[in-house]
Design a protein around this motif. Structure first.
Motif, PDB file in Angstrom:
ATOM      1  N   VAL A  18      49.011  -4.392  20.458  1.00  0.00           N
ATOM      2  CA  VAL A  18      49.727  -3.286  20.211  1.00  0.00           C
ATOM      3  C   VAL A  18      50.407  -2.478  21.393  1.00  0.00           C
ATOM      4  O   VAL A  18      49.756  -2.591  22.434  1.00  0.00           O
ATOM      5  CB  VAL A  18      48.911  -2.228  19.481  1.00  0.00           C
ATOM      6  CG1 VAL A  18      47.690  -1.455  20.231  1.00  0.00           C
ATOM      7  CG2 VAL A  18      49.575  -1.361  18.482  1.00  0.00           C
ATOM      8  N   LYS A  19      51.550  -1.772  21.540  1.00  0.00           N
ATOM      9  CA  LYS A  19      52.092  -1.355  22.519  1.00  0.00           C
ATOM     10  C   LYS A  19      52.371   0.040  22.438  1.00  0.00           C
ATOM     11  O   LYS A  19      52.169   1.223  23.281  1.00  0.00           O
ATOM     12  CB  LYS A  19      53.456  -1.903  22.825  1.00  0.00           C
ATOM     13  CG  LYS A  19      53.396  -3.250  23.181  1.00  0.00           C
ATOM     14  CD  LYS A  19      52.829  -3.604  24.498  1.00  0.00           C
ATOM     15  CE  LYS A  19      52.955  -4.727  24.918  1.00  0.00           C
ATOM     16  NZ  LYS A  19      52.101  -4.873  26.581  1.00  0.00           N
ATOM     17  N   TRP A  20      52.421   0.613  20.985  1.00  0.00           N
ATOM     18  CA  TRP A  20      52.574   2.223  21.015  1.00  0.00           C
ATOM     19  C   TRP A  20      51.300   2.690  20.126  1.00  0.00           C
ATOM     20  O   TRP A  20      50.763   2.167  19.405  1.00  0.00           O
ATOM     21  CB  TRP A  20      53.915   2.590  19.845  1.00  0.00           C
ATOM     22  CG  TRP A  20      55.147   2.468  20.443  1.00  0.00           C
ATOM     23  CD1 TRP A  20      55.876   1.156  20.856  1.00  0.00           C
ATOM     24  CD2 TRP A  20      55.890   3.557  20.835  1.00  0.00           C
ATOM     25  NE1 TRP A  20      56.865   1.393  21.402  1.00  0.00           N
ATOM     26  CE2 TRP A  20      57.176   2.878  21.439  1.00  0.00           C
ATOM     27  CE3 TRP A  20      55.677   4.881  20.837  1.00  0.00           C
ATOM     28  CZ2 TRP A  20      58.123   3.548  21.964  1.00  0.00           C
ATOM     29  CZ3 TRP A  20      56.729   5.707  21.463  1.00  0.00           C
ATOM     30  CH2 TRP A  20      58.039   5.031  21.745  1.00  0.00           C
ATOM     31  N   PHE A  21      50.974   3.980  20.453  1.00  0.00           N
ATOM     32  CA  PHE A  21      50.153   4.733  19.698  1.00  0.00           C
ATOM     33  C   PHE A  21      50.780   6.150  19.196  1.00  0.00           C
ATOM     34  O   PHE A  21      51.403   6.796  19.950  1.00  0.00           O
ATOM     35  CB  PHE A  21      48.916   5.046  20.485  1.00  0.00           C
ATOM     36  CG  PHE A  21      48.032   3.891  21.030  1.00  0.00           C
ATOM     37  CD1 PHE A  21      46.794   3.433  20.142  1.00  0.00           C
ATOM     38  CD2 PHE A  21      48.327   3.192  22.134  1.00  0.00           C
ATOM     39  CE1 PHE A  21      46.344   2.320  20.459  1.00  0.00           C
ATOM     40  CE2 PHE A  21      47.426   1.913  22.393  1.00  0.00           C
ATOM     41  CZ  PHE A  21      46.376   1.618  21.507  1.00  0.00           C
ATOM     42  N   THR A  22      50.368   6.434  18.198  1.00  0.00           N
ATOM     43  CA  THR A  22      50.613   7.969  17.704  1.00  0.00           C
ATOM     44  C   THR A  22      49.498   8.867  18.271  1.00  0.00           C
ATOM     45  O   THR A  22      48.399   8.603  17.615  1.00  0.00           O
ATOM     46  CB  THR A  22      50.803   7.985  16.199  1.00  0.00           C
ATOM     47  OG1 THR A  22      51.952   7.115  15.882  1.00  0.00           O
ATOM     48  CG2 THR A  22      51.376   9.589  15.796  1.00  0.00           C
ATOM     49  N   MET A  23      49.829   9.694  18.892  1.00  0.00           N
ATOM     50  CA  MET A  23      48.523  10.519  19.540  1.00  0.00           C
ATOM     51  C   MET A  23      48.319  11.981  18.775  1.00  0.00           C
ATOM     52  O   MET A  23      49.321  12.505  18.666  1.00  0.00           O
ATOM     53  CB  MET A  23      48.808  10.846  20.995  1.00  0.00           C
ATOM     54  CG  MET A  23      48.694   9.739  22.026  1.00  0.00           C
ATOM     55  SD  MET A  23      47.135   9.332  22.498  1.00  0.00           S
ATOM     56  CE  MET A  23      46.669  10.560  23.485  1.00  0.00           C
ATOM     57  N   ALA A  24      47.199  12.074  18.191  1.00  0.00           N
ATOM     58  CA  ALA A  24      46.978  13.110  17.462  1.00  0.00           C
ATOM     59  C   ALA A  24      46.121  14.228  18.405  1.00  0.00           C
ATOM     60  O   ALA A  24      45.295  13.746  19.286  1.00  0.00           O
ATOM     61  CB  ALA A  24      46.093  12.946  16.474  1.00  0.00           C
ATOM     62  N   PHE A  25      46.194  15.480  18.161  1.00  0.00           N
ATOM     63  CA  PHE A  25      47.325  16.251  17.538  1.00  0.00           C
ATOM     64  C   PHE A  25      47.804  17.337  18.244  1.00  0.00           C
ATOM     65  O   PHE A  25      46.868  17.857  19.072  1.00  0.00           O
ATOM     66  CB  PHE A  25      46.805  16.786  15.989  1.00  0.00           C
ATOM     67  CG  PHE A  25      46.545  15.929  14.829  1.00  0.00           C
ATOM     68  CD1 PHE A  25      47.327  15.209  13.953  1.00  0.00           C
ATOM     69  CD2 PHE A  25      45.172  15.408  14.760  1.00  0.00           C
ATOM     70  CE1 PHE A  25      47.014  14.526  13.328  1.00  0.00           C
ATOM     71  CE2 PHE A  25      44.965  14.342  13.647  1.00  0.00           C
ATOM     72  CZ  PHE A  25      45.789  14.003  12.996  1.00  0.00           C
ATOM     73  N   ILE A  26      48.953  17.448  18.388  1.00  0.00           N
ATOM     74  CA  ILE A  26      49.622  19.023  19.026  1.00  0.00           C
ATOM     75  C   ILE A  26      49.314  19.844  17.965  1.00  0.00           C
ATOM     76  O   ILE A  26      49.952  20.156  16.851  1.00  0.00           O
ATOM     77  CB  ILE A  26      50.851  18.635  19.295  1.00  0.00           C
ATOM     78  CG1 ILE A  26      51.016  17.430  20.338  1.00  0.00           C
ATOM     79  CG2 ILE A  26      51.502  19.859  19.898  1.00  0.00           C
ATOM     80  CD1 ILE A  26      50.321  18.112  22.031  1.00  0.00           C
TER      81      ILE A  26
END
Length: 566
Positions: free
Chosen positions: A301-309
């Motif tokens: 995997v190359k992308w991550f969705t970073m939580a949370f702003i």
């Protein structure tokens, strides 16, 4: 995303900021030295309290100024300037003055580093983010000076400032009532799916043209420029627009409109061509977070969705509402991801916590908060996870988020914008339908509409329900935007929940593989799941923070997701 394991954020203290501020040069006086005249106490600025509800005769750089109803100092209106990382949202007005005369400029401002000044003369500023403060500047005109330009502005990357009740006390100069001639030969020189470039012949004026205003539909002023060309951004694909241009002079006289030019933006995927993202959620503040580089090495995997702003108080973004944007564990994780050849998209919002949407009072202020996150990491995409009654089911906040995303997309060429929201088993709910309709109505130019097909409240056919929900979204996008199947699919994202959901629905690795294969076959834009932290086995473990509740291999869902290519 899911409320599972989510902690409400704690407030953090504000961090100090140091800005290098330049001094201003004194106003030059040419010719023989003479004693200055005495200014009579009479305000000569137009629309000084912005009570007309529009900006004129003020003009603002970058189309970043607007008139708002709150917060105000006096009356019912005030100016809001949405300063960005590259534009301080300078709003100015030029008036006729008398030579060799002393004037007093005063006004009320509010914001982090809010300025008041005169071109070629003095300026002053204050740091007053929570209350209006009065600023005053005195200056003396030159021996042959007949006009002065006064201004207010914010500071780069410091968000929206406000100004109200600005006055320039002193005698007015000669009255110019002659309008410039109309600009000629308006034409379109280039277009994309989201922008149109225009050029025109210069207007003339008895005193001098000071700028040009670009209009859409005859009455909607889009932006103001000083030259004879401009690019209008933030438009929708395959959409017809009509543009005209008017010239204005220092006295605020506006010319007749130029010829109208009609342009239809390019067809296509509205900016999503080639944009494919396999980006499972990763959360450093919860669920025994693994090493992202270890996960990347094991899965590809190359992308991550970073939580949370979230909000750390007011319109101030922070990781989880408590950790600074830079310098902490989140930046350490992002640095490791990028060092391994990957990248991240931040998730702004979520199910719980103190969110930016309700706390930022205007679209410009919210865009300023988003811009801080973008600037912190040089982001290529941002995701607003719009949920719950405070954002998703609040129509005012829905529109604020859409307008803010429109602003940041216009200010950050190439930035991709993603909306993530809940769904029914057959497609968007009433609030989801409204969100899509408003995205079109406001020309927000959203790249990806991502649904969360879980927590349906019944039924356990997670493959069938996911596909049916996505097909319902496709049908809605086609209806609202007029797209064909291929274009609509290219604007769709799916964000599932691995293993057991909050409502005991089960998505196994086999089912997730089916969903991934369907997503590839339809060439959608994005595939994600909640979350990498839970992508570990604990059969019979229930709904947990650090495991899926089912039997599986470590990082099995992430590896399947990495096979999404669109």
């Amino acid at each position: 995303m899911s409320p599972t394991g989510r902690r409400r954020p704690s407030r953090r203290s504000g961090r100090s900021r140091i800005l290098a501020l330049l001094g201003t040069a004194a106003l030059a006086v040419g010719g023989a030295v003479a004693l200055p005249g005495t200014a009579q106490a009479a305000n000569i600025l137009g629309n000084n309290g912005f009570e007309t509800g529009s900006l004129g005769p003020w003009s603002c750089t970058g189309n970043l100024g607007s008139v708002v109803s709150s917060p105000v100092h006096g009356g019912t209106k005030a100016l809001a300037g949405a300063a960005s990382a590259s534009d301080n949202a300078k709003c100015s007005q030029t008036v006729a003055v008398q030579p060799n005369t002393t004037y007093t400029l005063s006004g009320w401002v509010r914001g982090s580093y809010a300025y008041l000044g005169v071109d070629g003369g003095g300026s002053t500023w204050t740091q007053s983010p929570s209350a209006y403060a009065q600023l005053t500047v005195k200056f003396t005109t030159g021996a042959s000076q007949t006009s002065a330009t006064v201004y207010t502005h914010g500071w780069y990357g410091q968000g929206t400032y406000y100004a109200d009740d600005i006055s320039l006390d002193g005698p007015g100069g000669s009255t110019d009532t002659q309008a410039p001639t109309a600009p000629t030969g308006l034409t379109s020189t280039a277009k994309t799916s989201s922008s149109v470039s225009l050029s025109w012949g210069a207007a003339s004026d008895n005193v001098g043209v000071t700028g040009y205003d670009i209009y859409s539909g005859g009455s909607n002023k889009l932006l103001t420029v000083s030259g004879t060309s401009a690019t209008v951004s933030g438009l929708s694909p395959s959409t017809a627009y009509s543009f005209t241009v008017k010239a204005h002079d220092a006295a605020g006289n506006s010319s007749p409109a130029s010829n109208a030019v009609s342009v239809t933006t390019s067809a296509g995927s509205g900016g999503t061509t080639g944009f494919k993202q396999a980006a499972p959620y990763f959360y450093t503040g919860w669920g025994n977070p693994p090493s992202p580089s270890t996960v990347m090495s094991a899965t590809g995997v190359k992308w991550f969705t970073m939580a949370f702003i979230l909000s750390s108080g007011g319109c101030n973004p922070a990781w989880d509402g408590s950790r600074a944007l830079t310098g902490g564990q989140d930046q350490t994780a992002i640095n490791a991801i990028r060092a391994a050849g990957g990248d991240i998209v931040p998730s702004i919002g979520g199910w719980s916590g103190n969110k930016l949407g309700p706390n930022c009072s205007t679209p410009e202020a919210l865009a300023g908060a988003y811009q801080k996150v973008i600037d912190a990491y040089g982001l290529k995409a941002i995701d607003v996870d719009i949920e719950n009654t405070d954002e998703f089911e609040n129509t005012v906040v829905q529109d604020r988020i859409l307008n803010a995303l429109k602003i940041v997309k216009a200010n950050n060429p190439g930035l991709r914008t993603i909306l993530t929201f809940g769904t029914s088993t057959t497609g968007p709910t009433s609030y989801g339908n409204r969100l899509i309709e408003q995205a079109k109505a406001l020309n927000a130019d959203i790249d990806v509409f991502t649904i969360m097909p879980f927590d349906f409240g019944g039924g356990n056919d997670m493959y069938g329900n996911t596909v049916n929900a996505a097909e319902g979204l496709k049908t809605k996008l086609k209806s609202v935007f007029g797209w064909d199947d291929t274009t609509a699919y290219a604007h769709i994202g799916i964000s599932g929940m691995n293993g057991l959901s909050d409502q005991q629905e089960t998505t196994t690795p086999a089912i997730w593989t089916q969903i991934k294969d369907w997503a590839n076959s339809k060439h959608i834009a994005r595939l994600a799941f909640w979350s990498v932290n839970r992508d570990r086995p604990c059969a019979g473990g229930g709904v947990a923070e650090n495991c899926s509740g089912i039997s599986q291999d470590n990082w099995q869902f992430t590896k399947i997701t990495a096979g999404f290519t669109g």
